[in-house]
Design an enzyme around this catalytic site. Structure first.
Site, mmCIF file in Angstrom:
data_model
loop_
_atom_site.group_PDB
_atom_site.id
_atom_site.type_symbol
_atom_site.label_atom_id
_atom_site.label_comp_id
_atom_site.label_asym_id
_atom_site.label_seq_id
_atom_site.Cartn_x
_atom_site.Cartn_y
_atom_site.Cartn_z
ATOM 1 N N HIS A 119 4.685 2.468 -4.620
ATOM 2 C CA HIS A 119 3.185 1.756 -4.108
ATOM 3 C C HIS A 119 2.532 1.093 -5.132
ATOM 4 O O HIS A 119 1.383 0.884 -4.950
ATOM 5 C CB HIS A 119 2.411 2.766 -3.425
HETATM 6 C C1 UD1 Z 1 -4.632 5.045 -4.295
HETATM 7 C C2 UD1 Z 1 -5.340 5.445 -6.538
HETATM 8 C C3 UD1 Z 1 -3.868 5.534 -6.827
HETATM 9 C C4 UD1 Z 1 -2.551 6.763 -5.448
HETATM 10 C C5 UD1 Z 1 -2.639 6.146 -4.346
HETATM 11 C C6 UD1 Z 1 -1.591 7.153 -3.723
HETATM 12 C C7 UD1 Z 1 -7.000 4.170 -6.881
HETATM 13 C C8 UD1 Z 1 -7.133 3.065 -7.877
HETATM 14 N N1 UD1 Z 1 -5.323 4.264 -6.341
HETATM 15 O O1 UD1 Z 1 -3.782 3.674 -4.084
HETATM 16 O O2 UD1 Z 1 -4.090 5.881 -7.891
HETATM 17 O O3 UD1 Z 1 -1.820 6.591 -6.021
HETATM 18 O O4 UD1 Z 1 -3.864 5.923 -3.828
HETATM 19 O O5 UD1 Z 1 -1.763 6.618 -2.344
HETATM 20 O O6 UD1 Z 1 -7.590 4.618 -6.572
HETATM 21 N N2 UD1 Z 1 -4.362 1.833 3.694
HETATM 22 C C9 UD1 Z 1 -4.342 2.856 4.801
HETATM 23 N N3 UD1 Z 1 -4.276 4.131 4.770
HETATM 24 C C10 UD1 Z 1 -5.557 4.502 4.205
HETATM 25 C C11 UD1 Z 1 -4.850 3.805 2.415
HETATM 26 C C12 UD1 Z 1 -5.052 3.251 2.452
HETATM 27 O O7 UD1 Z 1 -3.659 1.961 5.671
HETATM 28 O O8 UD1 Z 1 -5.325 5.832 5.194
HETATM 29 C C13 UD1 Z 1 -3.658 0.379 3.062
HETATM 30 C C14 UD1 Z 1 -4.750 -0.160 3.477
HETATM 31 O O9 UD1 Z 1 -4.593 -1.199 3.275
HETATM 32 C C15 UD1 Z 1 -5.167 -0.188 1.402
HETATM 33 C C16 UD1 Z 1 -3.566 0.085 0.579
HETATM 34 O O10 UD1 Z 1 -3.572 0.533 1.897
HETATM 35 O O11 UD1 Z 1 -5.453 -1.472 1.541
HETATM 36 C C17 UD1 Z 1 -4.209 0.281 -0.580
HETATM 37 O O12 UD1 Z 1 -4.747 1.715 -0.103
HETATM 38 P P1 UD1 Z 1 -6.152 1.916 -1.829
HETATM 39 O O13 UD1 Z 1 -6.827 3.146 -1.469
HETATM 40 O O14 UD1 Z 1 -6.748 1.268 -1.920
HETATM 41 O O15 UD1 Z 1 -4.881 2.603 -3.052
HETATM 42 P P2 UD1 Z 1 -3.594 2.916 -2.928
HETATM 43 O O16 UD1 Z 1 -2.987 1.826 -3.190
HETATM 44 O O17 UD1 Z 1 -3.215 4.128 -1.879
#
Ligand code: UD1
Length: 386
Positions: free
Chosen positions: A223
């Site tokens: 991821h």
């Molecule tokens: C975040 C953390 C990372 C951790 C990861 C575990 C930061 C900078 N990064 O990254 O350290 O390893 O979580 O998963 O805080 N999304 C969904 N549903 C959700 C959450 C996210 O669909 O419940 C999608 C959204 O489109 C979002 C993307 O996933 O834009 C990324 O989510 P985000 O929380 O920005 O960062 P992660 O890549 O999950």
């Protein structure tokens, strides 16, 4: 030993979680606070950085986490928006509850955001899993780690190298406590509840026949933006995984970021194979069962590097660096970066029986959260100690 009551007039501890990897770190801390003498009053604050059922609710159930007392509901956004929104919404919570302290875990945006709010209000902040460094400032998590550790008051570390990293940044040793790894507290507590891989595959309509391969099976998670946000890199990685799957069937638990990029870049075909099971993000108990039975794990996660070391399962980390070096020096982890030939040859080596055996690092013993509770009492409520 401490006895009696939490001092009258001293507020609760606000325990902050935001994203998936925080939940398994906070669960044992809340348990240890409830069982400590005196009990440490805690309020669970969820920033809402992760919100899907798969990424959030399921994990709360699996880890027996109580429902959050406060949910800030920030959701997704750019780093600036997410961090700013957590800060804006956390400040009134601090004003309302007058906490005796704030506990943050890990390295996500919520960790830094809540730390900044609390320290500027003079509230003591403890950072759990402090001092880990990848020395790669292109990682958003590295920025969060460095800044959180500069301003938090108490720094609880998981491995001894963390104190050296902190010393290099001018952090005084008085602020640091080596307590061990709360993530492994969770693992040891929950192993008995782990789901079987067959049940996990059946629950997502994947064919459990994949588990019958004589080589066993591998588990994959990816991821990190550096691996999944560029079409060419992602195509290369999926391509080598597909190759490996001809020797070892793979179970791929797909993060929402990765899923949407695979679709956007038109790479779905690379995962279409009877030897690759593509699953949604898995619950904690499903992941424990999958990892525990795996021949190898291929991942860019921080947590999985530690969990595979605790389980004695070989792990290939698809990153150029790791902030958890003890998983390499003592554990089962090998860094393979994004180099497809290294990934291929290291996977072959594991299949040839040359995977690392490793040993469980110091203080990864299931009692890290208890050590944190004991230290926190002595620090924040010292008059109760006899
Ligand atoms: C975040 C953390 C990372 C951790 C990861 C575990 C930061 C900078 N990064 O990254 O350290 O390893 O979580 O998963 O805080 N999304 C969904 N549903 C959700 C959450 C996210 O669909 O419940 C999608 C959204 O489109 C979002 C993307 O996933 O834009 C990324 O989510 P985000 O929380 O920005 O960062 P992660 O890549 O999950």
């Amino acid at each position: 030993m401490s006895h009696g009551q939490w001092p009258a007039g001293l507020g609760p501890i606000l325990c902050v979680v935001g994203a998936r990897p925080n939940f398994m770190k906070m669960a044992p801390i809340l348990r240890a606070f409830a069982q400590s003498q005196p009990a440490i009053p805690a309020l669970l604050v969820h920033t809402g950085q992760h919100y899907d059922r798969d990424m959030n609710d399921k994990l709360f159930e699996d880890l027996q986490l109580p429902q959050p007392d406060i949910n800030l509901g920030v959701g997704s956004g750019s780093h600036a928006v997410q961090t700013a929104e957590v800060m804006r919404r956390f400040e009134p919570v601090v004003d309302e509850y007058h906490p005796a302290g704030v506990i943050v875990v890990g390295d996500v945006n919520s960790t830094l955001a809540c730390t900044l709010v609390a320290v500027k209000k003079g509230i003591p902040v403890a950072h759990v899993e402090a001092g880990l460094r990848s020395y790669d400032r292109a990682m958003p998590e590295e920025i969060n780690r460095v800044l959180t550790d500069q301003v938090a008051d108490r720094l609880y570390t998981t491995e001894r190298s963390a104190a050296e990293n902190l010393a290099r940044e001018g952090v005084h040793a008085e602020r640091i406590r080596f307590v061990g790894n709360v993530m492994i507290d969770s693992l040891r507590f929950n192993l008995r509840f782990a789901r079987t891989p067959a049940d996990t595959l059946a629950a997502s309509d994947s064919d459990p026949a994949l588990l019958a391969d004589p080589n066993g099976y591998g588990v994959v998670t990816l991821h990190r933006p550096s691996n999944v946000d560029h079409a060419e890199t992602l195509a290369d990685l999926l391509g080598v995984l597909r190759e490996i799957s001809s020797r070892l069937p793979l179970i791929f638990a797909l993060h929402p970021r990765t899923r949407s990029n695979i679709e956007r870049f038109g790479l779905n075909h690379l995962l279409e194979s009877p030897r690759i099971a593509v699953l949604p993000p898995q619950g904690y108990l499903e992941m424990l069962g999958l990892m525990g039975g795996a021949r190898m794990v291929l991942t860019d996660s921080g947590g999985l590097q530690e969990e595979t070391t605790a389980l004695g399962v070989p792990c290939l980390t698809l990153r150029e660096n790791t902030e958890r070096p003890i998983t390499i020096s003592e554990g089962t982890n090998t860094l393979v970066g994004r180099d497809v030939s290294a990934i291929r040859s290291q996977a072959e080596a594991i299949l040839a029986g040359q995977g690392k055996q490793g040993r469980v690092p110091e203080l990864w013993d299931g009692a890290a959260a208890e050590r944190i509770a004991t230290d926190l009492l002595a620090w924040l409520a010292p008059t109760r100690t006899e």
